[in-house]
Design an enzyme around this catalytic site. Sequence first.
Site, PDB file in Angstrom:
ATOM      1  N   LYS A  65       0.840  -1.208   0.000  1.00  0.00           N
ATOM      2  CA  LYS A  65       0.000   0.000   0.000  1.00  0.00           C
ATOM      3  C   LYS A  65       0.873   1.255   0.000  1.00  0.00           C
ATOM      4  O   LYS A  65       2.074   1.189   0.316  1.00  0.00           O
ATOM      5  CB  LYS A  65      -0.914  -0.012   1.224  1.00  0.00           C
ATOM      6  CG  LYS A  65      -0.167   0.033   2.549  1.00  0.00           C
ATOM      7  CD  LYS A  65      -1.080  -0.206   3.739  1.00  0.00           C
ATOM      8  CE  LYS A  65      -0.297  -0.225   5.037  1.00  0.00           C
ATOM      9  NZ  LYS A  65      -1.113  -0.675   6.177  1.00  0.00           N
ATOM     10  N   ARG A 163     -10.910  -0.173  14.625  1.00  0.00           N
ATOM     11  CA  ARG A 163     -10.880   0.509  13.345  1.00  0.00           C
ATOM     12  C   ARG A 163     -11.932  -0.086  12.414  1.00  0.00           C
ATOM     13  O   ARG A 163     -13.016   0.454  12.295  1.00  0.00           O
ATOM     14  CB  ARG A 163      -9.459   0.410  12.758  1.00  0.00           C
ATOM     15  CG  ARG A 163      -9.192   1.300  11.577  1.00  0.00           C
ATOM     16  CD  ARG A 163      -7.712   1.355  11.203  1.00  0.00           C
ATOM     17  NE  ARG A 163      -7.193   0.119  10.631  1.00  0.00           N
ATOM     18  CZ  ARG A 163      -5.943  -0.034  10.190  1.00  0.00           C
ATOM     19  NH1 ARG A 163      -5.079   0.978  10.266  1.00  0.00           N
ATOM     20  NH2 ARG A 163      -5.542  -1.182   9.687  1.00  0.00           N
ATOM     21  N   HIS A 196      -6.444  -7.399  12.837  1.00  0.00           N
ATOM     22  CA  HIS A 196      -5.239  -6.561  12.777  1.00  0.00           C
ATOM     23  C   HIS A 196      -4.877  -6.126  14.194  1.00  0.00           C
ATOM     24  O   HIS A 196      -5.743  -5.732  14.966  1.00  0.00           O
ATOM     25  CB  HIS A 196      -5.512  -5.341  11.889  1.00  0.00           C
ATOM     26  CG  HIS A 196      -4.284  -4.535  11.562  1.00  0.00           C
ATOM     27  ND1 HIS A 196      -3.167  -5.084  10.961  1.00  0.00           N
ATOM     28  CD2 HIS A 196      -4.002  -3.218  11.735  1.00  0.00           C
ATOM     29  CE1 HIS A 196      -2.253  -4.127  10.790  1.00  0.00           C
ATOM     30  NE2 HIS A 196      -2.728  -2.994  11.249  1.00  0.00           N
ATOM     31  N   ARG A 252       1.110 -11.000   7.001  1.00  0.00           N
ATOM     32  CA  ARG A 252       0.860  -9.763   6.246  1.00  0.00           C
ATOM     33  C   ARG A 252       1.886  -8.691   6.570  1.00  0.00           C
ATOM     34  O   ARG A 252       1.554  -7.610   7.047  1.00  0.00           O
ATOM     35  CB  ARG A 252      -0.512  -9.202   6.653  1.00  0.00           C
ATOM     36  CG  ARG A 252      -1.693  -9.626   5.857  1.00  0.00           C
ATOM     37  CD  ARG A 252      -2.950  -8.817   6.193  1.00  0.00           C
ATOM     38  NE  ARG A 252      -3.016  -8.076   7.414  1.00  0.00           N
ATOM     39  CZ  ARG A 252      -3.633  -8.480   8.533  1.00  0.00           C
ATOM     40  NH1 ARG A 252      -4.255  -9.633   8.588  1.00  0.00           N
ATOM     41  NH2 ARG A 252      -3.628  -7.708   9.601  1.00  0.00           N
ATOM     42  N   TYR A 295      13.980  31.202   5.277  1.00  0.00           N
ATOM     43  CA  TYR A 295      12.784  31.935   5.716  1.00  0.00           C
ATOM     44  C   TYR A 295      12.813  32.216   7.208  1.00  0.00           C
ATOM     45  O   TYR A 295      13.176  31.353   8.010  1.00  0.00           O
ATOM     46  CB  TYR A 295      11.528  31.121   5.414  1.00  0.00           C
ATOM     47  CG  TYR A 295      11.165  31.068   3.954  1.00  0.00           C
ATOM     48  CD1 TYR A 295      10.876  32.228   3.232  1.00  0.00           C
ATOM     49  CD2 TYR A 295      11.095  29.852   3.292  1.00  0.00           C
ATOM     50  CE1 TYR A 295      10.535  32.177   1.890  1.00  0.00           C
ATOM     51  CE2 TYR A 295      10.745  29.781   1.945  1.00  0.00           C
ATOM     52  CZ  TYR A 295      10.467  30.950   1.250  1.00  0.00           C
ATOM     53  OH  TYR A 295      10.134  30.887  -0.068  1.00  0.00           O
ATOM     54  N   CYS A 342      12.715  24.583   3.161  1.00  0.00           N
ATOM     55  CA  CYS A 342      11.764  25.267   2.283  1.00  0.00           C
ATOM     56  C   CYS A 342      10.979  24.221   1.483  1.00  0.00           C
ATOM     57  O   CYS A 342      11.199  23.025   1.618  1.00  0.00           O
ATOM     58  CB  CYS A 342      12.503  26.188   1.310  1.00  0.00           C
ATOM     59  SG  CYS A 342      13.649  27.323   2.103  1.00  0.00           S
ATOM     60  N   MET A 343      10.105  24.675   0.623  1.00  0.00           N
ATOM     61  CA  MET A 343       9.324  23.737  -0.182  1.00  0.00           C
ATOM     62  C   MET A 343      10.229  22.942  -1.129  1.00  0.00           C
ATOM     63  O   MET A 343      10.028  21.749  -1.334  1.00  0.00           O
ATOM     64  CB  MET A 343       8.252  24.487  -0.978  1.00  0.00           C
ATOM     65  CG  MET A 343       7.279  23.547  -1.670  1.00  0.00           C
ATOM     66  SD  MET A 343       6.091  24.374  -2.726  1.00  0.00           S
ATOM     67  CE  MET A 343       5.030  25.164  -1.550  1.00  0.00           C
ATOM     68  N   ASP A 344      11.248  23.610  -1.691  1.00  0.00           N
ATOM     69  CA  ASP A 344      12.064  22.975  -2.726  1.00  0.00           C
ATOM     70  C   ASP A 344      13.547  22.882  -2.385  1.00  0.00           C
ATOM     71  O   ASP A 344      14.303  22.236  -3.117  1.00  0.00           O
ATOM     72  CB  ASP A 344      11.944  23.778  -4.032  1.00  0.00           C
ATOM     73  CG  ASP A 344      10.520  24.195  -4.306  1.00  0.00           C
ATOM     74  OD1 ASP A 344       9.657  23.295  -4.351  1.00  0.00           O
ATOM     75  OD2 ASP A 344      10.261  25.405  -4.439  1.00  0.00           O
TER      76      ASP A 344
HETATM   77  C1  LIG Z   1      -0.391  -1.725   6.853  1.00  0.00           C
HETATM   78  C2  LIG Z   1      -1.008  -3.021   7.216  1.00  0.00           C
HETATM   79  C3  LIG Z   1      -0.199  -4.158   7.458  1.00  0.00           C
HETATM   80  C4  LIG Z   1       1.314  -4.108   7.501  1.00  0.00           C
HETATM   81  O1  LIG Z   1       1.747  -3.588   8.720  1.00  0.00           O
HETATM   82  P1  LIG Z   1       3.325  -3.434   9.027  1.00  0.00           P
HETATM   83  O2  LIG Z   1       3.372  -2.953  10.415  1.00  0.00           O
HETATM   84  O3  LIG Z   1       3.833  -2.447   8.042  1.00  0.00           O
HETATM   85  O4  LIG Z   1       3.934  -4.765   8.829  1.00  0.00           O
HETATM   86  C5  LIG Z   1      -0.844  -5.363   7.665  1.00  0.00           C
HETATM   87  N1  LIG Z   1      -2.193  -5.439   7.673  1.00  0.00           N
HETATM   88  C6  LIG Z   1      -2.989  -4.372   7.477  1.00  0.00           C
HETATM   89  C7  LIG Z   1      -4.470  -4.543   7.498  1.00  0.00           C
HETATM   90  C8  LIG Z   1      -2.436  -3.131   7.248  1.00  0.00           C
HETATM   91  O5  LIG Z   1      -3.220  -2.061   7.064  1.00  0.00           O
END
Ligand SMILES: *Cc1c(COP(=O)(O)O)cnc(C)c1O
Length: 431
Positions: A65, A163, A196, A252, A295, A342-344
Amino acid sequence: MTLFYSHDPVRPGSLSGTPADPLQQSLFSRPPHTRIEVDLSAIARNIQVVKQHCRPGTKLLAVVKANAYGHGAVHVANTALAWGADFLGVARISEAVQLLEAGIRSPMLVFGDVWPLQAVHGQAHGIRITLTSLSSARAVSAVALSHGCTVTAHIKIDTGMGRLGLCAGVNMDRTMADLEAIMQLENLAIEGIYTHFANADAKDKTHTDQQLALFSQVLGRLAEKNLVPDIVHAANSAATLEIPDSHFTMVRPGISLYGLCPGPGIDCTDLTPALSILSRIIQLKQVPKGFAVSYGSTHITDRATTIATIPVGYADGYSRLFSAKAHMLVKGQRAKVVGRVCMDFTMIDVGHILDAGLGDEVVILGSRGSDTISADELAKLANTINYEIVAGLTSRMPVFYRQPPHHHIPESHVSQQPSHDVNQEVHGHDN
Ligand SMILES: *Cc1c(COP(=O)(O)O)cnc(C)c1O
């Protein structure tokens, strides 16, 4: 070591409509000063390390992700799949579509919400959706039914993250009733069930143990009715590395694949960070004592010194919170950021680095010689976590890749940019 240029926000041909436009040609003839470099062989190694923590046969879902935590989703996904990942995980369906557009064909699980129609259309491409309630499952079922297809889904159980998912801890009987109702809905194939962890990275595993117990209770009650889906998963990186009982049939991990540690208490010595941010000095100024920088003129030099300007800023994801705090490496030595980011652009004091010259390489994140600017170091300065440092990098910085050995990345995944200058550019770096 092969390097190739993966993407640039500006595409050849978009200026004049022809790829021959000289300005655009010249844009690609040299790599930009400020860029990300990702070592895909480090990611390959980290995947192997993670796998060594799991029983043989445990499936691996590589979490890619947020553009693979800033590392570039397509090349990370290809690497993960080449090294044995079974699934890819994304938060948004647009992220799955990006992988599909790059020609990646693998089961993909979307953690976040999708519209029922997107679930139906994603079905043909191997996209699995997450069901978080009976009502949302009913909506998907109805649309799937009207389109005459079956949507593959994983059900999310909230065991203490607070969540997404069916809330097992609040009302177990209700959760079980909803679960069974979801499983009986038409045109849904429930392939997986997951939860999770909120605190798997903490030293104190009490809360994680409670979540695990609650999840096991749900699984136990499903088992009584022979309703346990094929794929059962819970472990993020921290749990994958530390809690074998949480592995079930699939893990995961996300952050660990990138070589970063999910938390301070976890043994991450075997992981290799994959991402560096590099740039060059674009101006050097010999200045007297009392010279104001950036700045707000918040920095006034306390001695005669040399100030170097680096073309990186908060629009690249280099946080303004690094102002007057962070360091960069020049010729293997630390130089401190002076004044505001700064931004850049960002300025550093290189007065103590006597041979610092115009065009010198600057390591903004990464290692050179014996020193390292780690994502953890930058995270501390900005009062955040390493996750946000890498995931917050923006597309203005192009990504260069080191190709893992024994891995052929299909031609179609490699953009057509010239590569000789790229090789030259990075020749001699070794991090
Ligand atoms: C982001 C995420 C993970 C991975 O978590 P890490 O701490 O980066 O290993 C696993 N499961 C879900 C649902 C997540 O949103």
